[in-house]
Design an enzyme around this catalytic site. Sequence first.
Site, PDB file in Angstrom:
ATOM      1  N   ALA A   1       0.923  -1.098   0.111  1.00  0.00           N
ATOM      2  CA  ALA A   1       0.127   0.039   0.083  1.00  0.00           C
ATOM      3  C   ALA A   1       0.725   1.260   0.098  1.00  0.00           C
ATOM      4  O   ALA A   1       1.992   1.283   0.623  1.00  0.00           O
ATOM      5  CB  ALA A   1      -0.879   0.048   1.256  1.00  0.00           C
ATOM      6  N   ASP A   2       0.327   2.417  -0.660  1.00  0.00           N
ATOM      7  CA  ASP A   2       1.045   3.813  -0.296  1.00  0.00           C
ATOM      8  C   ASP A   2       0.625   3.836   1.217  1.00  0.00           C
ATOM      9  O   ASP A   2      -0.192   3.364   1.771  1.00  0.00           O
ATOM     10  CB  ASP A   2       0.320   4.635  -1.393  1.00  0.00           C
ATOM     11  CG  ASP A   2       1.215   5.900  -1.796  1.00  0.00           C
ATOM     12  OD1 ASP A   2       2.157   6.027  -0.761  1.00  0.00           O
ATOM     13  OD2 ASP A   2       0.822   6.784  -2.363  1.00  0.00           O
ATOM     14  N   TYR A   3       1.527   4.935   1.615  1.00  0.00           N
ATOM     15  CA  TYR A   3       1.712   5.187   3.015  1.00  0.00           C
ATOM     16  C   TYR A   3       0.461   5.370   3.623  1.00  0.00           C
ATOM     17  O   TYR A   3      -0.064   6.575   3.427  1.00  0.00           O
ATOM     18  CB  TYR A   3       2.976   6.156   3.168  1.00  0.00           C
ATOM     19  CG  TYR A   3       4.326   5.160   3.506  1.00  0.00           C
ATOM     20  CD1 TYR A   3       4.914   5.412   4.309  1.00  0.00           C
ATOM     21  CD2 TYR A   3       4.558   4.309   2.398  1.00  0.00           C
ATOM     22  CE1 TYR A   3       6.214   4.709   4.429  1.00  0.00           C
ATOM     23  CE2 TYR A   3       5.565   3.750   2.421  1.00  0.00           C
ATOM     24  CZ  TYR A   3       6.547   3.852   3.385  1.00  0.00           C
ATOM     25  OH  TYR A   3       7.715   3.315   3.392  1.00  0.00           O
TER      26      TYR A   3
ATOM     27  N   ALA B   1      -2.397   4.137   2.733  1.00  0.00           N
ATOM     28  CA  ALA B   1      -3.600   3.887   2.012  1.00  0.00           C
ATOM     29  C   ALA B   1      -4.374   2.690   2.236  1.00  0.00           C
ATOM     30  O   ALA B   1      -5.551   2.628   1.797  1.00  0.00           O
ATOM     31  CB  ALA B   1      -2.879   3.868   0.615  1.00  0.00           C
TER      32      ALA B   1
END
Length: 744
Positions: A283-285, A287
């Site tokens: 995941a993006d940070y 997300a």
Amino acid sequence: MRGRLAGRRWSSAALVVVAIALAGPGAAQGKGRCGTHPWCDTSLSPARRATLLVDALTPNERIGLLAGDDATGVGGAAGTHTGVSTGVPRLDVPSFFQTDGPVGVRSGSATAFPSSMSLAASFDRRLARRYGGLVGNEAKLKGNDLVFGPTVNLLRTPLWGRAFETYGEDPFLTARLGVEWIRGLQAQGVIANVKHFAANNQEGKELPIRVVEGARYMVDARVDERTLREMYLPQFEAAVKEGRAGSVMCSYNRLNGPHACESRTLLERILRRDWGFKGFVLADYGASKRVSTGLRAGLDYEPYPFFDSDNGENYTPTAVQAALAAGRIDQGLIDAAVRRLMSGLLAFGFFDRPAYVDDDSRVDKAGHAKAARTIAEAGAVLLKNKKSVLPLDAKRLDSLAVIGADADRFVNGGGSSRIEPYTFTSPLKAITARAGGGVDVRFDSGADLERAAKVAEGADAAVVVVADAAGEGVDKPCLKLDCGAPPIAGASLKRDELVKRVAAANPRTIVVLETAGPVLTPWRNSVRGIVEAWYAGQAAGPAIARVLFGDVDPGGRLPATFPRREADLPTAVNEKRYPGVNNVVRYSEGVLVGYRWFDRRKISPAFPFGAGLSYTRFAFRDLRVRRTREGVGAKVSADVVNTGSRTGTAVPQVYVGLPGAADRIQPPRQLKGFQSVTLKPGAERRVSFQLDERAFSYWNTDRNRYLVAPGCYRIYLASSSRDIAGRKTLALGGGRCGASSSGR
């Protein structure tokens, strides 16, 4: 920490006995950190090895591998890593280190490479592979196993704060360069993490009441299936199928309802089932939204060990344990995610090699700096050169005015791609050095417009260096140069007005742009020369100086359209398209993104996609199109001739016009081939382009696949989307080409 969470199912002695028994006398052991465990047998498949490893982990150890263990690395300090997983020492599962990013390693000082947009402007596959290899090498020497990059999201609007991280507005160009960048990086033994999956095309627009409309964390991108498949997914598909990217990063935004990191359509149906992806998804940070929906969708790892009630429920051990206790998830979902993560790491030899040591003293800083300069030169785009004002000739100059505070500072994009360069030479310093002692180089910051005009007035030529400002977190307010740009040295510059004043004072005015992407150029008819240098990294100064003085031909072409007016953009039609209403943004322009919109609507841009001049002249001749014997495809070939007196770079481009239908709007032409060709004066080269079936296909929503429609296809050889050098027609699928079907 893993130690506090780890329970024990077997004693160490028992585990060794089991390992020896399962491994057998003929087992092949890696030479790295794996040890003699059953999963260390390199003759087994990564999937089988991962299963053996997961079976040996305790339930708590498995949970501990779902999330990162260090929240401080995002600051980019020296000696840190953007993401860290400390592994499981009990079973010799090594620590796993990740780093930003697409334009260099964000860990203390590093080589600040030119922006991805600059690389895209080179239209050079080989250079893209070299770029990826350089980033991979530096990431490895700084002790990292994975790089968060490349960014292959399409530039839907040039207002996007992360425009500089993209490869422009065309999915074919983005896919070709992204694949090569991945190949270069992974050849260094570092895993690529292609991002941001998917339809992540805006940060959000800040409104007067300090509210960000359409913010990336909340916005729901509503994209129809055909548009998604033809415009926003092909570059990810190519990254997975051709680039063999080891991992994919899911994005913050929603896509047609669910958040990307909890979309089973994205992660399971498209990524894993349709494309056969065997790696892992992270995941993006921040997300990840919910443990249950994330694990069910196929999100394997969240690198940021942080819980934020505004962003969602992270994969922290506490949150996962709570979800498990509440019955929202079961152990099988946890095990599947850990298996995919371990299998992905095993496939790239992570266990079977020594750890990468964080010691950037081993980085070839001089070599990387030279390569960064080469990339910046190849991406520099000469947009205007009236009366051959360029290249400058130091032997014929007595004086040269360099105007603009941006000429004396490091220009870079903000956010996770902001790099602290090892070294930096400003354009002012490099231009002064290249001009030599015999030229009186005069500088003015431009803070006082009248004074700047006077400094420029008496000079033989004036170079105005102007930049914009862009970064992660919020989009640009507008496309004017000063929109969102911070004051410099306490002075608030008026860049567009500065260019106008200098041009009025000196007829030989040249503008150097250092921008994230397309900007407005209301002064373009008042100046003789325009060079787009982008965010050129630590080598910006030497690269710009060498282009201005003709030591190298400007090799770049525009990877995105420069509009005459902001209102001409497809996203400027209404707020529903951008920035959205109530955090819903509708991609109702469909496939008409960038130049496709301008060409279909017959809107004249300031500078079209693919445009760029050279210091020499080229001719494209003898266009030929031959259908391939098997399947649907064609070979396109032509001669490229340097008809000028200097060595230079041409970028022949092939576009295809697909037949339309009442229910299927098609742009007049779409890029399907390109090459960067450097030729000496008088030299000629035959270039060829292989167009496969996909080049002639559209996405059929009824049959859920790409199809070739019967009809007449137009093949264009061009130097930009608007500058056509030759055209042919090709009948496919049982269609016919009549006398009037030559295209236009």
